[in-house]
Write an enzyme that holds these catalytic residues in place. Sequence first.
Site, PDB file in Angstrom:
ATOM      1  N   CYS A   2     -83.444  -3.994  32.014  1.00 55.57           N
ATOM      2  CA  CYS A   2     -82.783  -3.747  30.729  1.00 55.57           C
ATOM      3  C   CYS A   2     -83.550  -4.378  29.567  1.00 55.57           C
ATOM      4  O   CYS A   2     -84.140  -5.439  29.702  1.00 55.57           O
ATOM      5  CB  CYS A   2     -81.372  -4.328  30.764  1.00 55.57           C
ATOM      6  SG  CYS A   2     -80.404  -3.843  32.207  1.00 55.57           S
ATOM      7  N   ARG A  27     -89.449  -0.339  29.829  1.00 55.57           N
ATOM      8  CA  ARG A  27     -88.828  -1.116  30.888  1.00 55.57           C
ATOM      9  C   ARG A  27     -87.970  -0.234  31.812  1.00 55.57           C
ATOM     10  O   ARG A  27     -87.600  -0.660  32.894  1.00 55.57           O
ATOM     11  CB  ARG A  27     -87.967  -2.231  30.289  1.00 55.57           C
ATOM     12  CG  ARG A  27     -88.766  -3.227  29.469  1.00 55.57           C
ATOM     13  CD  ARG A  27     -87.864  -4.200  28.738  1.00 55.57           C
ATOM     14  NE  ARG A  27     -87.236  -5.144  29.640  1.00 55.57           N
ATOM     15  CZ  ARG A  27     -87.757  -6.299  30.023  1.00 55.57           C
ATOM     16  NH1 ARG A  27     -88.960  -6.642  29.595  1.00 55.57           N
ATOM     17  NH2 ARG A  27     -87.109  -7.103  30.830  1.00 55.57           N
ATOM     18  N   TRP A  75     -80.345  -0.400  32.489  1.00 57.18           N
ATOM     19  CA  TRP A  75     -80.707   0.190  33.781  1.00 57.18           C
ATOM     20  C   TRP A  75     -79.557  -0.114  34.722  1.00 57.18           C
ATOM     21  O   TRP A  75     -79.270  -1.264  35.019  1.00 57.18           O
ATOM     22  CB  TRP A  75     -82.016  -0.412  34.288  1.00 57.18           C
ATOM     23  CG  TRP A  75     -82.641   0.321  35.436  1.00 57.18           C
ATOM     24  CD1 TRP A  75     -83.427   1.428  35.375  1.00 57.18           C
ATOM     25  CD2 TRP A  75     -82.552  -0.022  36.817  1.00 57.18           C
ATOM     26  NE1 TRP A  75     -83.833   1.795  36.635  1.00 57.18           N
ATOM     27  CE2 TRP A  75     -83.317   0.923  37.539  1.00 57.18           C
ATOM     28  CE3 TRP A  75     -81.915  -1.040  37.531  1.00 57.18           C
ATOM     29  CZ2 TRP A  75     -83.452   0.887  38.923  1.00 57.18           C
ATOM     30  CZ3 TRP A  75     -82.035  -1.072  38.910  1.00 57.18           C
ATOM     31  CH2 TRP A  75     -82.804  -0.117  39.594  1.00 57.18           C
ATOM     32  N   ASN A 101     -78.561  -8.558  30.753  1.00 57.29           N
ATOM     33  CA  ASN A 101     -79.548  -8.140  31.757  1.00 57.29           C
ATOM     34  C   ASN A 101     -79.340  -9.017  32.979  1.00 57.29           C
ATOM     35  O   ASN A 101     -79.196 -10.232  32.866  1.00 57.29           O
ATOM     36  CB  ASN A 101     -80.963  -8.318  31.207  1.00 57.29           C
ATOM     37  CG  ASN A 101     -82.019  -7.881  32.196  1.00 57.29           C
ATOM     38  OD1 ASN A 101     -81.734  -7.213  33.186  1.00 57.29           O
ATOM     39  ND2 ASN A 101     -83.261  -8.255  31.930  1.00 57.29           N
ATOM     40  N   GLY A 102     -79.304  -8.408  34.172  1.00 59.32           N
ATOM     41  CA  GLY A 102     -79.125  -9.181  35.395  1.00 59.32           C
ATOM     42  C   GLY A 102     -77.867  -8.784  36.132  1.00 59.32           C
ATOM     43  O   GLY A 102     -77.284  -7.728  35.886  1.00 59.32           O
ATOM     44  N   GLU A 484    -102.281   1.880  47.414  1.00 62.71           N
ATOM     45  CA  GLU A 484    -102.039   1.929  45.970  1.00 62.71           C
ATOM     46  C   GLU A 484    -102.102   3.368  45.460  1.00 62.71           C
ATOM     47  O   GLU A 484    -101.295   3.779  44.621  1.00 62.71           O
ATOM     48  CB  GLU A 484    -103.061   1.047  45.247  1.00 62.71           C
ATOM     49  CG  GLU A 484    -102.987   1.090  43.723  1.00 62.71           C
ATOM     50  CD  GLU A 484    -101.689   0.574  43.146  1.00 62.71           C
ATOM     51  OE1 GLU A 484    -101.481   0.761  41.928  1.00 62.71           O
ATOM     52  OE2 GLU A 484    -100.868  -0.013  43.889  1.00 62.71           O
ATOM     53  N   LYS A 488     -98.940   5.271  43.609  1.00 61.06           N
ATOM     54  CA  LYS A 488     -99.018   5.892  42.286  1.00 61.06           C
ATOM     55  C   LYS A 488     -98.486   7.327  42.330  1.00 61.06           C
ATOM     56  O   LYS A 488     -97.809   7.793  41.418  1.00 61.06           O
ATOM     57  CB  LYS A 488    -100.454   5.879  41.764  1.00 61.06           C
ATOM     58  CG  LYS A 488    -100.907   4.533  41.265  1.00 61.06           C
ATOM     59  CD  LYS A 488    -100.189   4.145  39.988  1.00 61.06           C
ATOM     60  CE  LYS A 488    -100.301   2.652  39.714  1.00 61.06           C
ATOM     61  NZ  LYS A 488     -99.420   1.831  40.554  1.00 61.06           N
ATOM     62  N   GLU A 491     -94.677   7.241  42.636  1.00 59.03           N
ATOM     63  CA  GLU A 491     -94.049   6.817  41.382  1.00 59.03           C
ATOM     64  C   GLU A 491     -94.049   7.932  40.337  1.00 59.03           C
ATOM     65  O   GLU A 491     -93.048   8.140  39.641  1.00 59.03           O
ATOM     66  CB  GLU A 491     -94.815   5.622  40.802  1.00 59.03           C
ATOM     67  CG  GLU A 491     -94.625   4.315  41.537  1.00 59.03           C
ATOM     68  CD  GLU A 491     -95.454   3.207  40.916  1.00 59.03           C
ATOM     69  OE1 GLU A 491     -94.898   2.131  40.644  1.00 59.03           O
ATOM     70  OE2 GLU A 491     -96.666   3.410  40.687  1.00 59.03           O
ATOM     71  N   HIS A 507    -103.116   6.790  66.391  1.00 60.24           N
ATOM     72  CA  HIS A 507    -101.921   6.103  66.889  1.00 60.24           C
ATOM     73  C   HIS A 507    -100.641   6.718  66.313  1.00 60.24           C
ATOM     74  O   HIS A 507     -99.583   6.084  66.353  1.00 60.24           O
ATOM     75  CB  HIS A 507    -101.995   4.610  66.577  1.00 60.24           C
ATOM     76  CG  HIS A 507    -103.133   3.923  67.265  1.00 60.24           C
ATOM     77  ND1 HIS A 507    -103.082   3.518  68.573  1.00 60.24           N
ATOM     78  CD2 HIS A 507    -104.374   3.613  66.817  1.00 60.24           C
ATOM     79  CE1 HIS A 507    -104.229   2.962  68.907  1.00 60.24           C
ATOM     80  NE2 HIS A 507    -105.040   3.010  67.858  1.00 60.24           N
ATOM     81  N   LYS A 610     -90.021  -1.196  34.524  1.00 64.64           N
ATOM     82  CA  LYS A 610     -91.291  -1.908  34.464  1.00 64.64           C
ATOM     83  C   LYS A 610     -91.204  -3.275  35.121  1.00 64.64           C
ATOM     84  O   LYS A 610     -92.092  -3.674  35.860  1.00 64.64           O
ATOM     85  CB  LYS A 610     -91.726  -2.058  33.003  1.00 64.64           C
ATOM     86  CG  LYS A 610     -93.082  -2.745  32.832  1.00 64.64           C
ATOM     87  CD  LYS A 610     -94.199  -1.933  33.426  1.00 64.64           C
ATOM     88  CE  LYS A 610     -95.552  -2.597  33.239  1.00 64.64           C
ATOM     89  NZ  LYS A 610     -96.615  -1.863  33.948  1.00 64.64           N
TER      90      LYS A 610
END
Length: 615
Positions: A2, A27, A75, A101-102, A484, A488, A491, A507, A610
């Site tokens: 947030c 964010r 958020w 926030n939290g 990575e 990406k 995301e 395997h 973020k």
Amino acid sequence: MCGIVGYVGGQSALDVVIAGLRRLEYRGYDSAGVAVLADGGLAAAKKAGKLVNLTKVLDERPLPDGNTGIGHTRWATHGGPTDANAHPHLDNAGRVSVVHNGIIENFASLRDELSERGHALHSETDTEVVSHLLAENFSSCGDLAEAMRQVCRRLEGAFTLVAVHADQPDTVVGARRNSPLVVGVGDGETFLASDVAAFIEHTRDAIELGQDQVVELSRDGVQVTDFDGAAAEVREYHVDWDASAAEKGGYDYFMLKEIAEQPKAVSDTLLGRIDGAGQLHLDEIRIPPRVLREVDKVVIVACGTAYHAGMIAKYAIEHWTRVPCETELASEFRYRDPILDSRTLVIAISQSGETMDTLMALRHAREQGARVLAICNTNGSTIPRESDAVLYTHAGPEVAVASTKAFLTQLVACYLVALYLGQVRGTKWGDEIRSVVGQLAKIGNEVEAVLDTMEPVRELARSLADRDTVLFLGRHVGFPVALEGALKLKELAYMHAEGFAAGELKHGPIALIEQGVPVVVVVPSPRGRSVLHDKIVSNIQEVRARGALTIVIAEEGDTVVEPYADHLVRVPVTPTLLQPLVATVPLQVFACELATARGNEVDQPRNLAKSVTVE
């Protein structure tokens, strides 16, 4: 997570707050709201969805003009992204307004208490209880800062709270526990925000708030206390980047701008690190050399992209220092009862310095007697403050949710830490350190060279926009690069993407290979690791024989891979351990372009934020 903005001063509070919220959109959020003190009262507006939805509401039903206000981008955690759950939240009388926030862990019991006392709560959030508790306490003490202290002593969990009260029209009060909050100090005006980006166009003078502190803002200044009311020491600092650094600068997306900034960011991370004698000097290493010489294990804790940087760092640390190194997901670390003691060095990697999982892992490590070194991009954030040492990456603001330049600068910082440990422990001579730092100093130009050749990668990405799956393979340090690259794509493009250690193909993962499946292969140098090179060429042949579309990232001059690559992406020749710095860049461009071709929001992918400031 947030975004929070608070303002007291001579400007229009609404204008300042809305502009600040725009700067915090990176964010991630799903609703937005504002509250303004004016004409002896409190006026608020909030709306689910993006900030544009809120501004439409404000255009239709303008709020009165005032000089004190707060704002929020939410958020969702407790309760869905609805108008009712959006912040700010008011008490029943409409005199106090709160943004948060939290997560307040004991909100259910507090809500029951309030209901029993006749309070009517209208949302599903944990935040709303705070507005009602503040109203109760304010009616007893008549001071918003004291009311906030009383409320905070009752709350459990991680939170940033910012509040205003109609009876104190020139005051904003904030509190923080395990969640970011920073003060901006201007001329006759003060600011509160989750991030300095919110007020950087007005002032670069900031104050970092410590753990369990309450701050009271007025036009004349700032007062900071702990939750018990005792005066608290504060640390003032000056932000060394300006508002233009957080703007797109002509690029369509912040991510594109940040990819383009990587050569400079890598160079900035190296600035001033080594003297003429080849001795490294890092930022704030408050761990005595004798302690580092006694370290018998290094543990790296991180999440997401930073975790992949840590995986690469493991290779460098063990190779250059001969000290065993483990890389751990911070979210799992403390729950498996890790073995730590005073001879363990924990390296915590976080772009924001506020990643809650990493912060809690850090605290657990310190409780066990381990020393902690932070690698971070954000000056004054919580993780560096609570660590024994810190190496700042100096990447500048990273706005796009999908990390790019933070990853490359974290890698550079990890290499520097590995070299520093080698220096202190005597496993690397000064000329060796100078040699590696010299190689790192060339990387900025090599990243620039890669960026100049990316148009074929963009064309390839556009051609694959309708695919469902992309697989990534790598060996040695190429394996974390593969992970990575897959992250990406997940995301940004919302595709099924997986990274594998190429040696694990037979395997199980080779069963995923079918006609036309794109497989990206990160090929190690044939010079430094010829055995690995030969083996991964065999892996390319295996997947190609089963119909895969092979996309091969290989260094210049590697002709062996050419017959087996449907698409060949060249990167400059670099030492094996440093290759991730150039091999990752095409994967960033590939993911960004593919997401754009699929019509996705590049800078703010769905469901993501973020900075993850809750566990």
